[in-house]
Design an enzyme around this catalytic site. Structure first.
Site, PDB file in Angstrom:
ATOM      1  N   SER A 244      -8.446  49.162  31.459  1.00 30.31           N
ATOM      2  CA  SER A 244      -8.449  49.596  30.056  1.00 30.31           C
ATOM      3  C   SER A 244      -9.858  49.610  29.479  1.00 30.31           C
ATOM      4  O   SER A 244     -10.113  49.112  28.377  1.00 30.31           O
ATOM      5  CB  SER A 244      -7.535  48.708  29.203  1.00 30.31           C
TER       6      SER A 244
ATOM      7  N   LYS B   6      -5.245  56.170  26.289  1.00 29.39           N
ATOM      8  CA  LYS B   6      -5.911  56.507  27.549  1.00 29.39           C
ATOM      9  C   LYS B   6      -5.007  57.305  28.488  1.00 29.39           C
ATOM     10  O   LYS B   6      -5.497  57.975  29.405  1.00 29.39           O
ATOM     11  CB  LYS B   6      -6.393  55.235  28.246  1.00 29.39           C
TER      12      LYS B   6
ATOM     13  N   SER C  27      -4.642  51.241  23.334  1.00 27.75           N
ATOM     14  CA  SER C  27      -5.163  51.834  24.577  1.00 27.75           C
ATOM     15  C   SER C  27      -4.166  52.704  25.329  1.00 27.75           C
ATOM     16  O   SER C  27      -4.513  53.281  26.363  1.00 27.75           O
ATOM     17  CB  SER C  27      -5.670  50.729  25.509  1.00 27.75           C
TER      18      SER C  27
END
Length: 502
Positions: free
Chosen positions: A336, A138, A135
């Site tokens: 997240s 991101k 993640s």
């Protein structure tokens, strides 16, 4: 847990930290985001002019505050930090990190630590090696969305007059954080509410707006969710992850970021989030219409592509607006949320004139990363949320993005800083930094987490004990599942927080 102190006896241990969460967090947020526009290097992130012996004591900016910070005090509201704080010596820092950045079982860690002001590399372990970032992907999406859409942009969910008398069209505009009830101006999730939209629609119909012919009869609800193109699911995502609720088919409107219950952020998601939202709107519209002497036909029909009125000519009956892109980016980083990240990527693509498919989202994000000056030669993107194992990003590329947010020339990126989880306090770091080995970073480290089965990552920023802003990224691949490797990352970031390594 009873109160205790660190070995130096000057810092609160985790039990005490949780007692001062609100006070400390507000102070940290003031330091992190109150950045003067147009300043190339944020004054608060450059470090104070202090003698070298300062590293032997807990400096004022790392102590528990006695009072709340007052925004607007000092240059840009940032207190006493200046640009002459000593930069850590690489060898001293590496000696500490090599003792903490160790895998538990198989796999390896790569990593990099840089001085945010100058970009000087203070620690480098295979930092240019492309790895699965989980993640941490991101971070790229957040920066691209802020650059293209801007932190103040909002997405509109509209009801327009339909193509036939008595029909209305619920039109998705990219807001997947819709609430089922009334709009909540103070919220991010639920800033725009479908009950508010329904009541406004009934008022417009009663007033005869749009010539729908529904002002005295039956209303028929249609759904236009055609803003995005291409498949709603990527072949790069594991079906098991989709079934578990890590992802769901993507639509330009949804309740609760495509969750059944806003209070539950795990478990399966609706597989047709747009229709779920439309059915909820129709139910709210039925309630509002009944009080006004109108009726709503049962069911919702998805309008055929191209059958919806052209945006320029459509009569808007009612509209609700989302939280800002900056606020949504903060929520995306803090929690997240894969679904929100992929929607933000598609909205970024739309903002660049692309159609809005998953491939368009990837292309738009990578273009913005390149335009930020981050080399992308070895970077490979299979999605923009980090769920796909085919993503390949280096630790250096991740710190380049974080450094651009913290001290780059594009001040739009500053809006992402408050969304980084705070160690031991917020988001995906709330339950970490609670043991003695990592407690020195609690309340100080701000970092984006990343977790897949054999992958963990942590990239962020921290002001060290001498007042120097450091940016960092640690990425582990091929790790033994179920091991304690997160603790190694937390200990390493805590080393940076407590470092007086000059």
């Amino acid at each position: 847990m009873k109160p205790s102190t660190s070995p130096a006896g000057t810092r609160p241990a985790p039990g005490r930290l949780r007692g001062i969460v609100a006070l400390l967090l507000q102070t940290l947020l003031v330091v992190a985001v109150a950045l003067p526009a147009g300043v190339v290097i944020a004054p608060a992130f450059l470090g104070p002019d202090r003698p070298s012996k300062a590293s032997q004591e807990t400096p004022p900016w790392q102590q528990v505050p006695a009072t709340l910070s007052a925004p607007g005090t000092g240059p840009g509201g940032l207190g006493p930090l200046a640009g002459t704080a000593p930069v850590p010596v690489g060898a001293a820092l590496a000696a500490r990190l090599n003792g903490t950045l160790k895998t538990d079982g198989g796999g390896t860690f790569t990593g990099i630590v840089q001085d945010a002001a100058t970009g000087q590399v203070l620690f480098n372990r295979a930092a240019d090696q492309a790895r699965v970032p989980a993640s941490n992907m991101k971070l790229l999406t957040a920066s691209a969305a802020l650059r293209v859409l801007g932190p103040d942009r909002r997405f509109s969910t509209r009801v327009v007059a339909g193509p036939t008398p008595g029909s209305v069209v619920l039109t998705g505009g990219g807001d997947v954080l819709l609430g089922a009830g009334e709009s909540d101006p103070g919220a991010v999730l639920g800033r725009a509410g479908l009950a508010t939209l329904a009541r406004a629609t009934v008022r417009a119909l009663k007033d005869g707006a749009g010539g729908t012919g529904a002002g005295t009869g039956t209303i028929r609800v249609l759904l236009d969710d055609s803003l995005f193109s291409g498949p709603p699911l990527s072949p790069a995502w594991s079906p098991e992850d989709v079934a578990a609720g890590e992802m769901a088919p993507l639509y330009p409107l949804a309740l609760n970021s495509a969750r059944f219950d806003p209070a539950k952020t795990t478990g399966p998601r609706p597989q047709d989030a747009a229709m779920t939202a439309a059915a909820t709107f129709a139910a709210r519209l039925t309630d509002a219409a009944k009080a006004a002497g109108l009726s709503v036909a049962p069911g919702v029909a998805r309008i055929a592509p191209g059958a919806s009125p052209e945006p320029a000519s459509a009569k808007v009956l009612a509209e609700v607006q989302s939280a800002t892109v900056g606020e949504q980016v903060d929520l995306m980083l803090r929690t997240s949320d894969n679904y929100l990240a992929e929607v933000m990527g598609r909205m970024t693509a739309r903002g660049t004139g692309r159609p809005g498919s998953g491939k368009d989202a990837i292309a738009a994000v990578l273009q913005q990363v390149r335009d930020m000056g981050v080399p992308t030669g070895a970077l490979r993107a299979a999605d923009v949320s980090g769920l796909a194992l085919a993503n390949q990003v280096s630790a250096r590329q991740l710190t380049d993005v974080v450094r651009a947010m913290a001290s780059g020339t594009d001040t739009r990126l500053r809006a992402a800083l408050a969304g980084f989880p705070v160690a031991g306090l917020t988001g995906t770091l709330e339950d970490r930094y609670t043991d003695a080995a990592s407690a020195a970073g609690a309340g100080l480290v701000r970092a984006k987490t990343g977790t897949l089965n054999t992958v963990i990552a942590l990239s962020g920023y921290v002001v060290d004990a001498d007042g120097r802003l450091l940016v960092f990224s640690f990425v582990g691949n091929g790790l033994t599942p179920g091991s304690a490797n997160k603790a190694a990352l937390d200990r390493s970031a805590a080393v940076l927080a407590g470092c007086g390594c000059h």
